[in-house]
Design a protein around this motif. Structure first.
Motif, mmCIF file in Angstrom:
data_model
loop_
_atom_site.group_PDB
_atom_site.id
_atom_site.type_symbol
_atom_site.label_atom_id
_atom_site.label_comp_id
_atom_site.label_asym_id
_atom_site.label_seq_id
_atom_site.Cartn_x
_atom_site.Cartn_y
_atom_site.Cartn_z
ATOM 1 N N GLY A 1 0.812 -1.181 0.000
ATOM 2 C CA GLY A 1 0.000 0.000 0.000
ATOM 3 C C GLY A 1 0.861 1.254 0.000
ATOM 4 O O GLY A 1 2.070 1.201 0.226
ATOM 5 N N ALA A 2 0.228 2.370 -0.273
ATOM 6 C CA ALA A 2 0.918 3.650 -0.289
ATOM 7 C C ALA A 2 0.116 4.665 0.512
ATOM 8 O O ALA A 2 -1.112 4.637 0.520
ATOM 9 C CB ALA A 2 1.104 4.153 -1.718
ATOM 10 N N LYS A 18 2.099 6.695 11.831
ATOM 11 C CA LYS A 18 2.580 5.567 12.629
ATOM 12 C C LYS A 18 1.465 4.536 12.809
ATOM 13 O O LYS A 18 1.703 3.329 12.677
ATOM 14 C CB LYS A 18 3.075 6.065 13.987
ATOM 15 C CG LYS A 18 3.621 4.971 14.873
ATOM 16 C CD LYS A 18 4.123 5.529 16.192
ATOM 17 C CE LYS A 18 4.623 4.411 17.091
ATOM 18 N NZ LYS A 18 5.052 4.925 18.395
ATOM 19 N N GLU A 19 0.266 4.991 13.097
ATOM 20 C CA GLU A 19 -0.864 4.077 13.285
ATOM 21 C C GLU A 19 -1.258 3.397 11.982
ATOM 22 O O GLU A 19 -1.577 2.205 11.964
ATOM 23 C CB GLU A 19 -2.053 4.816 13.889
ATOM 24 C CG GLU A 19 -1.847 5.202 15.341
ATOM 25 C CD GLU A 19 -1.570 4.000 16.237
ATOM 26 O OE1 GLU A 19 -2.281 2.980 16.130
ATOM 27 O OE2 GLU A 19 -0.637 4.089 17.050
ATOM 28 N N PHE A 25 0.806 -3.127 8.479
ATOM 29 C CA PHE A 25 1.793 -4.170 8.739
ATOM 30 C C PHE A 25 1.149 -5.379 9.415
ATOM 31 O O PHE A 25 1.416 -6.526 9.046
ATOM 32 C CB PHE A 25 2.937 -3.626 9.594
ATOM 33 C CG PHE A 25 4.005 -4.644 9.883
ATOM 34 C CD1 PHE A 25 4.958 -4.952 8.927
ATOM 35 C CD2 PHE A 25 4.046 -5.294 11.107
ATOM 36 C CE1 PHE A 25 5.934 -5.896 9.176
ATOM 37 C CE2 PHE A 25 5.013 -6.251 11.370
ATOM 38 C CZ PHE A 25 5.968 -6.549 10.398
ATOM 39 N N GLU A 26 0.297 -5.121 10.404
ATOM 40 C CA GLU A 26 -0.379 -6.209 11.117
ATOM 41 C C GLU A 26 -1.288 -7.023 10.195
ATOM 42 O O GLU A 26 -1.601 -8.170 10.486
ATOM 43 C CB GLU A 26 -1.195 -5.659 12.288
ATOM 44 C CG GLU A 26 -0.348 -5.136 13.432
ATOM 45 C CD GLU A 26 0.480 -6.226 14.099
ATOM 46 O OE1 GLU A 26 -0.078 -7.313 14.369
ATOM 47 O OE2 GLU A 26 1.688 -5.994 14.328
ATOM 48 N N GLY A 28 -0.475 -7.625 6.991
ATOM 49 C CA GLY A 28 0.342 -8.218 5.934
ATOM 50 C C GLY A 28 0.724 -7.314 4.789
ATOM 51 O O GLY A 28 1.155 -7.784 3.738
ATOM 52 N N TYR A 29 0.611 -6.003 4.975
ATOM 53 C CA TYR A 29 0.954 -5.066 3.907
ATOM 54 C C TYR A 29 2.210 -4.282 4.264
ATOM 55 O O TYR A 29 2.435 -3.940 5.417
ATOM 56 C CB TYR A 29 -0.188 -4.072 3.664
ATOM 57 C CG TYR A 29 -1.430 -4.692 3.097
ATOM 58 C CD1 TYR A 29 -1.555 -4.883 1.723
ATOM 59 C CD2 TYR A 29 -2.463 -5.095 3.924
ATOM 60 C CE1 TYR A 29 -2.696 -5.454 1.197
ATOM 61 C CE2 TYR A 29 -3.614 -5.675 3.407
ATOM 62 C CZ TYR A 29 -3.728 -5.851 2.040
ATOM 63 O OH TYR A 29 -4.850 -6.424 1.518
ATOM 64 N N THR A 30 2.989 -3.988 3.249
ATOM 65 C CA THR A 30 4.082 -3.040 3.422
ATOM 66 C C THR A 30 3.576 -1.677 2.972
ATOM 67 O O THR A 30 2.595 -1.570 2.240
ATOM 68 C CB THR A 30 5.315 -3.432 2.591
ATOM 69 O OG1 THR A 30 4.925 -3.524 1.209
ATOM 70 C CG2 THR A 30 5.883 -4.766 3.051
ATOM 71 N N THR A 31 4.258 -0.631 3.418
ATOM 72 C CA THR A 31 3.781 0.718 3.157
ATOM 73 C C THR A 31 4.862 1.556 2.500
ATOM 74 O O THR A 31 5.993 1.597 2.965
ATOM 75 C CB THR A 31 3.371 1.401 4.475
ATOM 76 O OG1 THR A 31 2.479 0.550 5.181
ATOM 77 C CG2 THR A 31 2.691 2.718 4.218
ATOM 78 N N GLN A 32 4.489 2.236 1.431
ATOM 79 C CA GLN A 32 5.333 3.263 0.844
ATOM 80 C C GLN A 32 4.774 4.608 1.295
ATOM 81 O O GLN A 32 3.566 4.819 1.252
ATOM 82 C CB GLN A 32 5.298 3.195 -0.685
ATOM 83 C CG GLN A 32 5.811 1.902 -1.273
ATOM 84 C CD GLN A 32 5.664 1.934 -2.784
ATOM 85 O OE1 GLN A 32 6.236 2.802 -3.452
ATOM 86 N NE2 GLN A 32 4.890 1.016 -3.328
#
Length: 198
Positions: A1-2, A18-19, A25-26, A28-32
């Protein structure tokens, strides 16, 4: 996700980001993380990059949300590619984007309520500093103006500074502002950048 936002260090953004990152993340996604700095041009370049390297979802703090969306073509392209959107703290007025969910505050109602409470406490003169390119800022200004009118007070436009949004960043308030806005009992600002400057 972004996550595409105006700024990463101002106001509530650090806590919110941060939230958002934690929840993604919890699940299963990574964040840009992208910051537009309030630039529609930069926002467009970010969308172009994401069209080349699509993500499942975008949380967007839209730039220039009170104006005609200049990036509607890229948003629609990303949606056609399967990217989901959620708008943060604002929304678009275009019917083509009306189905995008938005998490917003009651900006008009909140400003109306705060100003009404201040008037009830005896304050009679108001000024303010607002950006006209952010829909939420325009709603705050309109809520404030309506409260002043509904309570029978005079609405003096010289007491308000409203502009494109960035022209007051990092510069001193001009003499016009000092002569009018700064003489008011209450000064309402659409964001913490303006309030810090005042």
């Amino acid at each position: 996700g972004a996550v595409i936002t105006f700024e990463v260090t101002l106001s509530v953004f650090p806590v919110a980001l941060k939230e958002i990152e934690h929840v993604l993340f919890e699940n299963g996604y990574t964040t840009q993380l992208f910051s537009t700095g309030g630039s529609a041009t930069k926002e467009r370049k970010i969308f172009q990059q994401l069209c080349s390297d699509p993500v499942d979802g975008i949380i967007l703090y839209a730039t220039e949300s009170s104006l005609k969306c200049g990036n509607i073509d890229l948003i629609l392209r990303l949606k056609d590619m399967g990217t989901k959107f959620v708008l943060m703290d604002t929304w678009y007025g275009e019917k083509e984007l009306a189905d995008i969910p938005a998490v917003t505050m009651a900006d008009y109602e909140g400003a109306y309520q705060v100003v009404s409470e201040l008037i009830d406490r005896g304050f009679k003169s108001f000024g303010g500093m607002f950006t006209l390119i952010a829909r939420q800022s325009v709603e705050r200004l309109n809520g404030m103006r309506q409260a002043i009118l509904d309570h029978g007070l005079s609405l003096c436009s010289e007491n308000f500074i409203a502009g494109a949004g960035t022209e007051y960043l990092g510069v001193g308030l001009d003499e016009y502002a000092k002569d009018h806005m700064l003489q008011q009992e209450v000064i309402v600002c659409s964001n913490e950048v303006f309030s810090n400057q005042v």
